[in-house]
Design an enzyme around this catalytic site. Structure first.
Site, short mmCIF file in Angstrom:
data_model
loop_
_atom_site.label_atom_id
_atom_site.label_comp_id
_atom_site.label_asym_id
_atom_site.label_seq_id
_atom_site.Cartn_x
_atom_site.Cartn_y
_atom_site.Cartn_z
N GLY A 71 17.78 14.86 64.56
CA GLY A 71 18.49 15.70 63.59
C GLY A 71 18.61 17.13 64.08
O GLY A 71 19.65 17.78 63.90
N THR A 72 17.57 17.63 64.69
CA THR A 72 17.58 19.01 65.20
C THR A 72 18.71 19.21 66.21
O THR A 72 19.45 20.19 66.15
CB THR A 72 16.23 19.34 65.87
OG1 THR A 72 15.20 19.19 64.90
CG2 THR A 72 16.21 20.74 66.44
N ASN A 154 14.46 19.95 52.36
CA ASN A 154 13.27 19.16 52.74
C ASN A 154 12.03 19.59 51.98
O ASN A 154 11.18 18.77 51.67
CB ASN A 154 13.03 19.25 54.25
CG ASN A 154 13.15 20.65 54.78
OD1 ASN A 154 14.18 21.30 54.63
ND2 ASN A 154 12.09 21.14 55.40
N GLN A 182 17.61 14.80 55.35
CA GLN A 182 16.79 14.27 54.26
C GLN A 182 17.61 13.37 53.34
O GLN A 182 17.14 12.31 52.92
CB GLN A 182 16.18 15.42 53.43
CG GLN A 182 15.08 16.19 54.14
CD GLN A 182 13.81 15.38 54.35
OE1 GLN A 182 13.55 14.39 53.67
NE2 GLN A 182 13.03 15.78 55.34
N ALA A 203 17.24 9.54 62.64
CA ALA A 203 16.89 8.17 62.25
C ALA A 203 15.50 8.01 61.65
O ALA A 203 15.26 7.13 60.83
CB ALA A 203 17.03 7.26 63.47
N HIS A 204 14.55 8.87 62.07
CA HIS A 204 13.17 8.60 61.64
C HIS A 204 12.91 8.92 60.18
O HIS A 204 11.83 8.64 59.66
CB HIS A 204 12.16 9.31 62.56
CG HIS A 204 12.10 10.80 62.40
ND1 HIS A 204 11.11 11.41 61.68
CD2 HIS A 204 12.88 11.79 62.87
CE1 HIS A 204 11.28 12.72 61.72
NE2 HIS A 204 12.35 12.98 62.44
N THR A 240 22.90 10.05 79.64
CA THR A 240 22.99 8.60 79.49
C THR A 240 22.46 8.22 78.11
O THR A 240 21.40 8.66 77.70
CB THR A 240 22.15 7.91 80.59
OG1 THR A 240 22.67 8.33 81.85
CG2 THR A 240 22.20 6.40 80.48
N CYS A 328 1.66 26.34 56.78
CA CYS A 328 0.35 26.97 56.56
C CYS A 328 -0.66 26.49 57.59
O CYS A 328 -0.58 25.39 58.07
CB CYS A 328 -0.20 26.60 55.19
SG CYS A 328 0.82 27.14 53.84
N1 PLP Z 1 16.89 18.99 58.89
C1 PLP Z 1 16.10 18.66 57.85
C2 PLP Z 1 16.56 18.96 56.46
C3 PLP Z 1 14.86 18.06 58.07
O1 PLP Z 1 14.07 17.75 57.04
C4 PLP Z 1 14.46 17.79 59.40
C5 PLP Z 1 13.14 17.19 59.70
O2 PLP Z 1 12.18 17.43 59.00
C6 PLP Z 1 15.33 18.13 60.45
C7 PLP Z 1 16.54 18.73 60.16
C8 PLP Z 1 14.98 17.87 61.88
O3 PLP Z 1 15.14 16.51 62.14
P1 PLP Z 1 14.47 15.83 63.46
O4 PLP Z 1 13.01 15.70 63.16
O5 PLP Z 1 15.16 14.49 63.55
O6 PLP Z 1 14.76 16.70 64.60
#
Ligand code: PLP
Length: 384
Positions: A71-72, A154, A182, A203-204, A240, A328
């Site tokens: 996601g990042t 999140n 999320q 995906a996770h 790849t 924290c």
């Molecule tokens: N965006 C949101 C709202 C998230 O909650 C998260 C992960 O906690 C991410 C992005 C990042 O996703 P990833 O862990 O797949 O890089």
């Protein structure tokens, strides 16, 4: 090892059905999808099937799907790629996001401002963490390169009116991205209905494997690649492709989209039980985020005069895994930046707790947390 896992917003376990689909791909489909020979062709066929499957579930066309590593990375590609393209094509240099975005968006936008000369402006948020279409309408301008507003927060679970915001952006022809990392685990994600130009998935969060994500990019949305190299992924993400993980993600998303209506009632019932009981049984506690417009599986609280990391550690010692939702460190509590942005005073901002429910979470597990939490909060307060 904690006996009760209630941190599904952090990550989810891999669905055994997904693992079963992935395993043969590791062994039998090792070919590089870009190779000309039969090994490559076989891998490419499966890759494109996966792309069609994910696209179908998102209401998108296959060529609108870019596979990424998480996601990042999807957030990075959306923000950087569209910001660079907007500057190149029309000299636009203004970026609009709410301050409550995940660090994947926030830090990317901040870096674009600091090192690449973009002008970052924050959208307003209400006390539940929501940004409205009207807020965007007030701030958007011809110089805006990209607008990004997360679908679901999140830390506090609040949902944003993404389709309404997208409509505002569409009317003035400015690209709109949403981080649905999320939301994708719990809500229908249809890009045609959401009207978004870009949408990030990881995906996770929906019982798929770690290390894989996707970015939906509406056809015609200008984007400059961030990771340069080969011409994979329509020239937008060189590398790849990781076929086993991609298969795992598309399979997991398939299950998610089919099964979420059944999961939703279960999640909401347990969430409501948590919220009602915790607000009733513990003094000096408040729900954070919106009461109704929130993720079905998400309950988040702030406890006054409490070190949330200590609270999370004490819960862990009692066999329950939750999260503070903020960064924290025990002994050196950092306040939650989200609660600070929402205007909570310093007596509350270090006391956040996030409890997130999974598809297999039971009533007994929730009851156990509800019965242990009052004494655990009291102990954390004494030690804080
Ligand atoms: N965006 C949101 C709202 C998230 O909650 C998260 C992960 O906690 C991410 C992005 C990042 O996703 P990833 O862990 O797949 O890089």
């Amino acid at each position: 090892m904690s006996a009760i896992y209630l941190d599904y917003a952090a990550t989810t376990p891999l669905d055994p059905r997904v693992l079963k689909t992935m395993l043969p791909v590791f062994q039998d489909l090792f070919g590089n999808p870009s190779s000309v020979h039969r090994y490559g062709q076989q891998a490419e066929t499966v890759l494109e099937q996966a792309r069609r499957s994910l696209a179908g579930n998102l209401g998108a066309d296959p060529e609108e799907i870019i596979f990424t590593s998480c996601g990042t990375e999807s957030d990075n590609l959306a923000l950087r790629g569209s910001a660079f393209a907007a500057r190149e094509n029309r000299g636009a240099d203004h970026i609009l996001i709410p301050p409550l975005e995940h660090h994947a968006v926030l830090h990317t936008a901040q870096q674009l401002a600091k090192f690449f000369g973009f002008n970052l402006e924050f959208l307003p948020v209400d006390r539940y963490g929501r940004t409205t279409a009207d807020d965007v309408k007030q701030k958007i301008q011809p110089q805006t390169a990209v607008v990004s507003v997360m679908y679901a927060n999140n830390e506090i679970g609040t949902l944003n009116p993404v389709a309404e915001i997208a409509e505002v952006c569409q009317q003035v022809g400015i690209p709109f991205h949403t981080d649905a990392v999320q939301a994708a685990a719990h809500l229908p994600i249809n890009t045609a209905e959401l009207l978004v130009d870009m949408l990030s998935l990881g995906a996770h969060k929906f019982y798929g494997p770690k290390g894989v994500g996707a970015l939906y990019i509406r056809s015609g949305t200008p984007l400059i690649p961030v990771q340069t190299g080969g011409s994979q992924e329509f020239g937008l993400r060189a590398a790849t492709e990781n076929l086993p993980l991609i298969i795992g993600m598309t399979e997991a998303f398939n299950y998610q989209q089919v099964e979420y209506p059944n999961r939703e009632g279960h999640s909401i019932r347990l969430r409501e039980k948590l919220i009602e009981q915790i607000l009733q049984s513990i003094p000096e506690v408040t729900l954070t985020g919106h009461r109704e417009e929130r993720l079905p599986n998400h309950a988040s609280f702030a406890f006054r005069d409490t070190d949330s990391n200590l609270l999370v550690s004490l819960l862990d010692a009692r066999g329950i895994a939750c999260s503070s939702g903020s960064a924290c460190k025990t002994g050196n509590p950092e306040p939650s930046r989200i609660l600070e942005e929402l205007g909570f005073s310093s007596r509350w901002t270090s006391g956040s707790l996030r409890i997130t429910i999974g598809k297999d979470t039971t009533d007994e597990e929730i009851d156990q947390l509800i019965s242990l939490l009052p004494e655990t909060v009291a102990e954390a307060r004494e030690l804080s």
